[in-house]
Structure formats: C-alpha cells, structure tokens
Enzyme design. Structure first.
Site, PDB file in Angstrom:
ATOM      1  N   LYS A  14       0.659  -1.015  -0.135  1.00  0.00           N
ATOM      2  CA  LYS A  14      -0.066   0.170   0.042  1.00  0.00           C
ATOM      3  C   LYS A  14       0.815   1.320  -0.041  1.00  0.00           C
ATOM      4  O   LYS A  14       0.509   2.333  -0.709  1.00  0.00           O
ATOM      5  CB  LYS A  14      -0.922   0.014   1.292  1.00  0.00           C
ATOM      6  CG  LYS A  14      -1.958  -1.235   1.244  1.00  0.00           C
ATOM      7  CD  LYS A  14      -3.037  -1.009   2.480  1.00  0.00           C
ATOM      8  CE  LYS A  14      -2.213  -1.029   3.991  1.00  0.00           C
ATOM      9  NZ  LYS A  14      -1.596  -2.134   4.460  1.00  0.00           N
ATOM     10  N   ARG A  89      -9.563   0.864   9.174  1.00  0.00           N
ATOM     11  CA  ARG A  89      -9.119  -0.616   9.570  1.00  0.00           C
ATOM     12  C   ARG A  89     -10.191  -1.097  10.367  1.00  0.00           C
ATOM     13  O   ARG A  89      -9.983  -2.520  10.863  1.00  0.00           O
ATOM     14  CB  ARG A  89      -7.814  -0.797  10.534  1.00  0.00           C
ATOM     15  CG  ARG A  89      -6.482  -0.969   9.691  1.00  0.00           C
ATOM     16  CD  ARG A  89      -5.649  -0.743  10.617  1.00  0.00           C
ATOM     17  NE  ARG A  89      -4.264  -1.483  10.346  1.00  0.00           N
ATOM     18  CZ  ARG A  89      -3.004  -0.928   9.836  1.00  0.00           C
ATOM     19  NH1 ARG A  89      -3.181   0.521   9.317  1.00  0.00           N
ATOM     20  NH2 ARG A  89      -2.103  -1.556   9.796  1.00  0.00           N
ATOM     21  N   ARG A 128      11.492  -5.927   4.421  1.00  0.00           N
ATOM     22  CA  ARG A 128      11.088  -4.571   4.915  1.00  0.00           C
ATOM     23  C   ARG A 128      11.904  -4.350   6.241  1.00  0.00           C
ATOM     24  O   ARG A 128      12.479  -3.335   6.449  1.00  0.00           O
ATOM     25  CB  ARG A 128       9.891  -4.072   4.903  1.00  0.00           C
ATOM     26  CG  ARG A 128       9.601  -2.455   5.294  1.00  0.00           C
ATOM     27  CD  ARG A 128       8.042  -2.327   5.162  1.00  0.00           C
ATOM     28  NE  ARG A 128       7.334  -2.767   5.967  1.00  0.00           N
ATOM     29  CZ  ARG A 128       5.810  -2.679   5.971  1.00  0.00           C
ATOM     30  NH1 ARG A 128       5.321  -2.186   5.076  1.00  0.00           N
ATOM     31  NH2 ARG A 128       5.131  -3.228   6.930  1.00  0.00           N
ATOM     32  N   ARG A 134      11.654  -0.752  12.159  1.00  0.00           N
ATOM     33  CA  ARG A 134      10.007  -0.922  12.820  1.00  0.00           C
ATOM     34  C   ARG A 134      10.226  -2.196  13.602  1.00  0.00           C
ATOM     35  O   ARG A 134      10.432  -3.120  12.977  1.00  0.00           O
ATOM     36  CB  ARG A 134       9.184  -1.115  11.749  1.00  0.00           C
ATOM     37  CG  ARG A 134       8.838   0.270  10.991  1.00  0.00           C
ATOM     38  CD  ARG A 134       7.563   0.086  10.111  1.00  0.00           C
ATOM     39  NE  ARG A 134       6.193  -0.587  10.577  1.00  0.00           N
ATOM     40  CZ  ARG A 134       5.298  -0.604   9.602  1.00  0.00           C
ATOM     41  NH1 ARG A 134       5.546  -0.155   8.771  1.00  0.00           N
ATOM     42  NH2 ARG A 134       4.287  -1.082  10.160  1.00  0.00           N
ATOM     43  N   ARG A 146      -0.266  -9.300  13.574  1.00  0.00           N
ATOM     44  CA  ARG A 146      -0.780  -8.260  12.550  1.00  0.00           C
ATOM     45  C   ARG A 146      -1.441  -8.690  11.519  1.00  0.00           C
ATOM     46  O   ARG A 146      -2.677  -8.353  11.029  1.00  0.00           O
ATOM     47  CB  ARG A 146       0.344  -7.540  12.095  1.00  0.00           C
ATOM     48  CG  ARG A 146       1.086  -6.634  12.903  1.00  0.00           C
ATOM     49  CD  ARG A 146       2.493  -5.983  12.461  1.00  0.00           C
ATOM     50  NE  ARG A 146       2.429  -5.012  11.413  1.00  0.00           N
ATOM     51  CZ  ARG A 146       3.539  -5.033  10.726  1.00  0.00           C
ATOM     52  NH1 ARG A 146       4.420  -5.713  11.063  1.00  0.00           N
ATOM     53  NH2 ARG A 146       3.349  -4.278   9.738  1.00  0.00           N
TER      54      ARG A 146
HETATM   55  P1  AMP Z   1       0.810   0.299   9.388  1.00  0.00           P
HETATM   56  O1  AMP Z   1       2.093   1.287   9.013  1.00  0.00           O
HETATM   57  O2  AMP Z   1      -0.359   0.783   8.463  1.00  0.00           O
HETATM   58  O3  AMP Z   1       1.315  -1.166   9.144  1.00  0.00           O
HETATM   59  O4  AMP Z   1       0.508   0.630  10.870  1.00  0.00           O
HETATM   60  C1  AMP Z   1       1.316   0.230  11.857  1.00  0.00           C
HETATM   61  C2  AMP Z   1       0.394   0.328  13.241  1.00  0.00           C
HETATM   62  O5  AMP Z   1      -0.217   1.378  13.444  1.00  0.00           O
HETATM   63  C3  AMP Z   1      -0.600  -0.751  13.017  1.00  0.00           C
HETATM   64  O6  AMP Z   1      -0.176  -2.090  13.426  1.00  0.00           O
HETATM   65  C4  AMP Z   1      -1.436  -0.215  14.303  1.00  0.00           C
HETATM   66  O7  AMP Z   1      -0.914  -0.629  15.579  1.00  0.00           O
HETATM   67  C5  AMP Z   1      -1.193   1.195  14.060  1.00  0.00           C
HETATM   68  N1  AMP Z   1      -2.291   1.811  13.212  1.00  0.00           N
HETATM   69  C6  AMP Z   1      -2.079   2.245  11.849  1.00  0.00           C
HETATM   70  N2  AMP Z   1      -3.090   2.497  11.393  1.00  0.00           N
HETATM   71  C7  AMP Z   1      -4.228   2.233  12.123  1.00  0.00           C
HETATM   72  C8  AMP Z   1      -5.694   2.281  12.222  1.00  0.00           C
HETATM   73  N3  AMP Z   1      -6.290   2.815  11.145  1.00  0.00           N
HETATM   74  N4  AMP Z   1      -6.195   1.600  13.223  1.00  0.00           N
HETATM   75  C9  AMP Z   1      -5.559   1.247  14.276  1.00  0.00           C
HETATM   76  N5  AMP Z   1      -4.370   1.229  14.275  1.00  0.00           N
HETATM   77  C10 AMP Z   1      -3.522   1.729  13.334  1.00  0.00           C
END
Ligand code: AMP
Length: 190
Positions: A14, A89, A128, A134, A146
């Site tokens: 994404k 989400r 990654r 991260r 996740r």
């Molecule tokens: P991502 O970079 O989108 O994989 O997000 C990393 C982490 O941020 C996720 O595993 C969640 O802990 C948190 N996070 C990101 N976006 C959301 C969302 N829309 N709702 C809840 N937690 C989020």
C-alpha cells in the site's frame, strides 16, 4: 477529485503504490501508520499512547485514530483528494470516515484492495524489517499478530464498501509497475 481507500494486509504494498499514486494524481497521502510513527519519533503524547499497541501489532483504539484523521483532513487545504492508506481498519472507522468526508461535502470514490497471499506478505515484511527500523516488522510473532488482526478486525471493512458498490480487488503480486497500472485503470474508471 478522488478519495481512494487503498486496502490490504500489512506488506501488501500500500505504501509503495501510494507514493506513485500521489505523484500521478496529485493526491494527499494519508497513512495512519506513518502519522503514528511521526508522533512516536517526536515523542508526543499521542505517540506514547499509540506505541504500546503498535509494538505488539494491535490496533490503536478507534477514537484515537479517528480524531487524528479528522484533524489531518481539516488542516489539508486545496487537496485534489486523498489516498487513505492503512485507514479505515475497522467498520467503526469506515463509518466515521464517511461522516467526516460528508462534512466537507466529499465521499469515498472507491476502495482498491491489493490481494497478496500470506507467505509472500511475511517475506516482504521481514525484508522491509531489515531497513525499516520498525519493531513490528522484525519479529515473527508480531507479524503473525498483525496478519490475524487484519483477518479478524479489518477484513470486514471490505464488505462495508462492497455493499456500497465501491470495492475492487486486484492482484498485488508482480512487478510494482504492473500493479500500479491495474490500480490506475480502476481509478480512471471512477
Ligand atoms: P501500518 O504502517 O499501516 O502497518 O500501521 C502500523 C501500526 O500502526 C498498526 O499495526 C497499528 O498498531 C497502528 N495503526 C495504523 N493505522 C491504524 C488504524 N487505522 N487503526 C488502528 N491502528 C492503526
């Protein structure tokens, strides 16, 4: 003006595709994961709150995410539209997004889902993790959490847009440029 939800599990691509899309369409990239990481880096109260959820691979509570997105939309002026990446989400987040866009007389054009099998997701996330710094990319157990959270809490969001006739799935495996072309043909059909 397009408001697009780019959807898919962690590691689906994404972020990579969003970068290309914002260049082509002049859209604003709204990645909730990136916003949380920025807060984390700056040590803000929001960052500290989000940290424990993020590090374990769990979702940050809806009300926290929704407030952050609301602020970002309100402060973004003269945008050609948004690419929502990693948001919504949960179904509650999707409902809140519809409401906040309606306040600005906007709506979601469509959701585009990147379909990638789990074994490839795991490989990509670990790859990654070598450079992303991260914590949630580097640990098998966290990656599993996740993906499970995605299956249980996030997948229902696809049905939310499907019911509105706004859902399209594309193959997220292959050359980045090929995947990009598939996404742009969906967007150009809006
Ligand atoms: P991502 O970079 O989108 O994989 O997000 C990393 C982490 O941020 C996720 O595993 C969640 O802990 C948190 N996070 C990101 N976006 C959301 C969302 N829309 N709702 C809840 N937690 C989020």
């Amino acid at each position: 003006m397009y408001n697009i939800v780019l959807f898919g599990p962690p590691g689906a691509g994404k972020g990579t595709q969003s970068e290309k899309l914002i260049q082509k369409y002049g859209l604003t990239h709204l990645s909730t994961g990136d916003l949380f990481r920025k807060h984390l880096g700056e040590g803000t109260e929001l960052g500290l709150l989000a940290k424990k959820y993020m590090n374990e691979g769990h979702l940050v509570p809806d009300e926290v995410v929704i407030k952050m997105v609301e602020e970002k939309i309100s402060e973004t002026k003269d945008s050609q539209g948004f690419i929502f990446d990693g948001f919504p989400r949960t179904t509650a987040q999707a409902e809140a997004l519809d409401k906040m866009l309606a306040k600005h007389e906007l709506e979601i054009s469509g959701m585009i889902a990147l379909d990638v099998p789990q074994d490839i997701l795991r490989e990509r996330i670990k790859e990654r993790g070598k450079t992303s710094n991260r914590a949630d990319d580097q640990d098998d157990e966290k990656i599993t959490t996740r993906i499970q959270v995605y299956m249980n809490e996030t997948l229902p969001v696809a049905s939310y847009y499907e019911k509105q006739g706004k859902f399209q799935k594309i193959n997220g495996v292959g050359e980045i440029s090929e995947i990009f072309n598939q996404i742009t043909s969906v967007i150009d059909s809006y």
